[in-house]
Design a protein around this motif. Structure first.
Motif, PDB file in Angstrom:
ATOM      1  N   GLN A 181      45.352  -5.988  27.085  1.00 42.03           N
ATOM      2  CA  GLN A 181      46.019  -6.262  28.365  1.00 42.03           C
ATOM      3  C   GLN A 181      46.100  -4.771  29.155  1.00 42.03           C
ATOM      4  O   GLN A 181      46.319  -4.995  30.239  1.00 42.03           O
ATOM      5  N   ASP A 182      45.774  -3.625  28.557  1.00 40.08           N
ATOM      6  CA  ASP A 182      46.099  -2.530  29.306  1.00 40.08           C
ATOM      7  C   ASP A 182      44.593  -2.367  30.185  1.00 40.08           C
ATOM      8  O   ASP A 182      44.884  -1.283  31.031  1.00 40.08           O
ATOM      9  N   CYS A 183      43.700  -2.885  30.160  1.00 42.82           N
ATOM     10  CA  CYS A 183      42.585  -2.893  30.833  1.00 42.82           C
ATOM     11  C   CYS A 183      43.165  -3.003  32.329  1.00 42.82           C
ATOM     12  O   CYS A 183      43.507  -4.189  32.623  1.00 42.82           O
ATOM     13  N   ASP A 202      35.821  -9.405  37.584  1.00 45.62           N
ATOM     14  CA  ASP A 202      37.283  -9.803  37.177  1.00 45.62           C
ATOM     15  C   ASP A 202      37.459  -9.772  35.733  1.00 45.62           C
ATOM     16  O   ASP A 202      38.682 -10.056  35.187  1.00 45.62           O
ATOM     17  N   GLN A 203      36.444  -9.540  35.042  1.00 44.76           N
ATOM     18  CA  GLN A 203      36.583  -9.143  33.594  1.00 44.76           C
ATOM     19  C   GLN A 203      35.604  -8.151  33.059  1.00 44.76           C
ATOM     20  O   GLN A 203      34.632  -7.848  33.893  1.00 44.76           O
ATOM     21  N   VAL A 204      35.616  -7.882  32.118  1.00 45.54           N
ATOM     22  CA  VAL A 204      34.778  -6.928  31.331  1.00 45.54           C
ATOM     23  C   VAL A 204      33.548  -7.790  30.455  1.00 45.54           C
ATOM     24  O   VAL A 204      34.090  -8.240  29.600  1.00 45.54           O
ATOM     25  N   HIS A 218      35.757   5.289  23.387  1.00 43.83           N
ATOM     26  CA  HIS A 218      36.372   6.423  23.583  1.00 43.83           C
ATOM     27  C   HIS A 218      36.745   7.071  25.132  1.00 43.83           C
ATOM     28  O   HIS A 218      37.687   7.596  25.162  1.00 43.83           O
ATOM     29  N   ILE A 219      35.802   6.691  25.876  1.00 38.24           N
ATOM     30  CA  ILE A 219      36.002   7.033  27.155  1.00 38.24           C
ATOM     31  C   ILE A 219      37.242   6.376  27.909  1.00 38.24           C
ATOM     32  O   ILE A 219      37.793   7.065  28.875  1.00 38.24           O
ATOM     33  N   CYS A 220      37.568   5.152  27.578  1.00 42.07           N
ATOM     34  CA  CYS A 220      38.381   4.327  28.528  1.00 42.07           C
ATOM     35  C   CYS A 220      39.940   5.043  28.710  1.00 42.07           C
ATOM     36  O   CYS A 220      40.315   5.325  27.970  1.00 42.07           O
ATOM     37  N   PRO A 221      39.982   5.213  29.792  1.00 45.13           N
ATOM     38  CA  PRO A 221      41.069   5.918  30.253  1.00 45.13           C
ATOM     39  C   PRO A 221      42.635   5.438  29.903  1.00 45.13           C
ATOM     40  O   PRO A 221      43.457   5.852  29.687  1.00 45.13           O
TER      41      PRO A 221
END
Length: 258
Positions: A181-183, A202-204, A218-221
């Protein structure tokens, strides 16, 4: 000198930057109709996945031709290289090319199901990366020739793992990632994916061309992409490479990111 590289969390790009020359990201040229190159020195830098080359690097070597007085290949790895460098020399020869020098470089292992990133980061000083890279750079500058070697056991183990790669390198790995849910739907995962495998609306959505590089994880902030069996929530990006550099190297998206 022209260096072709494949990077996900920046390790191979960091190595390429330290060697110098004209740096070319393989994801940015892989779809060009003409992959013929000419320079005094041509190099290839790639991460070792499962004792072998990433799928896109193999595809590049199948299609690319080059003219050079000297050529080299460097495989970065975090645990064991297997017979990867022996295979890259053999693979290049199969398609009419040749690497005068093929060497591996121990760095950090960012394969989350196998390694705790905090432990890996703590062990970095033991790996003497700068010292080993300096030796490799000196070899390249002096046009040293070096044929990679591997014992029979390593060759057999490498062949066994590579023969079963379709079981874990079938392009669908990303579909098993979990999005928390942090996305924030920022789209950085899509922009940093070398395979152009991620769409963010609206989604990945993960499609079926995943390279298994774990770059998006790894890269997701927001640290919002997870693997079911990951050893830690810690992540890695090479400190000598910026997020923008990785995006510039890998972004293959056209209008489907926010």
């Amino acid at each position: 000198m022209t260096i072709f590289y494949f990077t996900s969390t920046g390790n191979c790009l960091a190595v390429a930057k330290k060697i110098g020359g004209n740096l070319v990201s393989i994801p940015q040229v892989i779809d060009l109709p003409d992959l013929h190159f000419k320079d005094t020195v041509i190099g290839l830098i790639f991460p070792v996945y499962g004792f072998g080359m990433p799928k896109m690097v193999r595809k590049f070597l199948e299609r690319a031709t080059w003219e050079a007085d000297y050529s080299f290949a460097i495989g970065t790895y975090g645990n064991l290289p297997g017979a990867a460098m022996v295979d890259v020399q053999k693979f290049a020869k199969k398609y009419g090319q040749y690497f005068d020098y093929a060497e591996s470089l121990l760095m950090i292992d960012n394969y989350l199901p196998g390694f705790d990133m905090n432990d890996q980061i703590a062990k970095l000083p033991e790996k003497h990366i700068d010292e080993n890279l300096s030796r490799i750079i000196a070899d390249i500058q002096n046009c040293r020739t070096f044929d990679a070697v591997a014992g029979p056991a390593w060759k057999a183990l490498t062949a066994m793992i590579r023969s079963g790669e379709n079981l874990f390198m079938n392009g669908k790995q990303g579909q098993r990632y979990m999005i928390s849910q942090d996305c924030t739907k920022c789209g950085i995962c899509a922009k940093s994916c070398p395979a152009g495998n991620i769409a963010v609306t609206d989604q990945v959505v993960f499609k079926s061309q995943c390279e298994g590089c774990l770059g998006c994880v790894h890269i997701c902030p927001q640290n919002a992409i997870h693997m079911k069996n990951e050893k830690s929530i810690a992540r890695w990006r090479n400190p000598d490479v910026s997020l923008n550099e990785i995006i510039t190297a890998n972004n293959r998206q056209k209008g489907n990111t926010k």
